[in-house]
Design a protein around this motif. Structure first.
Motif, short mmCIF file in Angstrom:
data_model
loop_
_atom_site.label_atom_id
_atom_site.label_comp_id
_atom_site.label_asym_id
_atom_site.label_seq_id
_atom_site.Cartn_x
_atom_site.Cartn_y
_atom_site.Cartn_z
N PRO A 166 -2.11 3.59 3.79
CA PRO A 166 -3.43 2.98 3.35
C PRO A 166 -4.34 2.63 4.56
O PRO A 166 -5.53 2.72 4.51
CB PRO A 166 -3.39 2.15 2.33
N GLY A 167 -3.55 2.50 5.71
CA GLY A 167 -4.21 1.91 6.82
C GLY A 167 -4.96 3.08 7.60
O GLY A 167 -6.08 3.11 8.08
N GLU B 44 3.37 -3.60 -9.34
CA GLU B 44 3.18 -2.21 -9.51
C GLU B 44 2.24 -1.40 -8.57
O GLU B 44 2.29 -0.07 -8.34
CB GLU B 44 2.70 -2.01 -11.18
N GLU B 45 1.30 -2.10 -8.12
CA GLU B 45 0.49 -1.69 -7.00
C GLU B 45 0.64 -1.80 -5.51
O GLU B 45 -0.29 -1.48 -4.80
CB GLU B 45 -1.09 -2.37 -7.43
N ARG B 46 2.00 -2.01 -5.53
CA ARG B 46 2.30 -2.03 -3.90
C ARG B 46 1.91 -0.90 -3.19
O ARG B 46 1.90 0.34 -3.87
CB ARG B 46 3.75 -2.43 -3.89
N ARG B 47 2.05 -0.79 -1.98
CA ARG B 47 1.54 0.15 -1.05
C ARG B 47 2.50 0.15 0.22
O ARG B 47 3.00 -0.69 0.66
CB ARG B 47 0.14 0.23 -0.61
N HIS B 48 2.86 1.28 0.79
CA HIS B 48 3.68 1.68 1.79
C HIS B 48 2.78 1.73 2.90
O HIS B 48 1.90 2.75 3.01
CB HIS B 48 4.60 2.77 1.51
N TRP B 49 3.18 0.99 3.97
CA TRP B 49 2.28 1.06 5.19
C TRP B 49 3.31 1.35 6.43
O TRP B 49 4.21 0.92 6.63
CB TRP B 49 1.82 -0.40 5.49
N HIS B 50 2.75 1.92 7.49
CA HIS B 50 3.34 2.07 8.91
C HIS B 50 3.52 0.64 9.34
O HIS B 50 2.54 -0.21 9.22
CB HIS B 50 2.60 2.95 9.81
N THR B 51 4.60 0.26 9.92
CA THR B 51 4.73 -1.17 10.58
C THR B 51 3.61 -1.44 11.26
O THR B 51 2.99 -2.69 11.10
CB THR B 51 6.30 -1.24 11.03
N ARG C 152 -1.02 -4.40 12.70
CA ARG C 152 -2.64 -4.27 13.55
C ARG C 152 -3.64 -4.81 12.63
O ARG C 152 -4.71 -5.07 13.00
CB ARG C 152 -2.68 -3.11 14.19
N GLY C 153 -3.26 -4.78 11.33
CA GLY C 153 -4.38 -5.15 10.25
C GLY C 153 -5.35 -4.03 10.24
O GLY C 153 -6.58 -4.47 10.04
N LEU C 154 -4.86 -2.66 9.84
CA LEU C 154 -5.71 -1.75 9.69
C LEU C 154 -6.84 -1.79 8.64
O LEU C 154 -7.75 -1.20 8.30
CB LEU C 154 -5.12 -0.27 9.97
N TRP C 155 -6.40 -2.90 7.70
CA TRP C 155 -7.48 -3.07 6.60
C TRP C 155 -8.75 -3.55 6.90
O TRP C 155 -9.58 -3.72 6.24
CB TRP C 155 -6.60 -3.79 5.39
N ARG C 156 -8.80 -4.14 8.09
CA ARG C 156 -9.87 -5.11 8.38
C ARG C 156 -10.91 -4.00 8.91
O ARG C 156 -12.08 -4.45 9.11
CB ARG C 156 -9.57 -6.03 9.72
N GLY C 157 -10.86 -2.59 8.94
CA GLY C 157 -11.67 -1.93 9.27
C GLY C 157 -11.65 -1.20 10.48
O GLY C 157 -12.20 -0.38 11.29
#
Length: 98
Positions: A52-53, A81-88, A93-98
């Motif tokens: 998702p990042g 149930e809503e877990r997500r798989h992210w590249h480490t 790097r906190g890519l959810w921050r935008g």
């Protein structure tokens, strides 16, 4: 029935700790929206996930991070149930921050 001994015999060599096993221990970290997430490092499975990042695929067998919210509106089971798989690297790097 005799009880099995669980102690190692006196004089037997010390078994070193496998530090790589500690990587999979779940940890609580701040994630998207400043919420607390349970984060676990996994070695990779046999399925392709989309990060998702960066919105790129995580190839089967690739080590990555699985994260789920501890603050789900419908309780902790729903968060899992809503877990997500992210590249480490994307998670770190906190890519959810935008």
């Amino acid at each position: 029935m005799a009880r099995r001994r669980s102690k190692r015999p006196y004089g037997a060599g010390h078994i070193p700790l496998d530090v790589s096993r500690l990587a999979s221990v779940p940890r609580t970290q701040i994630g998207p929206g400043g919420a607390e997430f349970t984060v676990r490092r996994v070695r990779g499975g046999d399925k392709t996930y989309t990060c998702p990042g960066c919105h790129r695929p995580i190839a089967p067998g690739t080590a990555h991070v699985v994260a789920w919210s501890n603050e789900s509106l419908f309780g902790p089971d729903r968060g899992l149930e809503e877990r997500r798989h992210w590249h480490t690297s994307c998670w770190e790097r906190g890519l959810w921050r935008g």
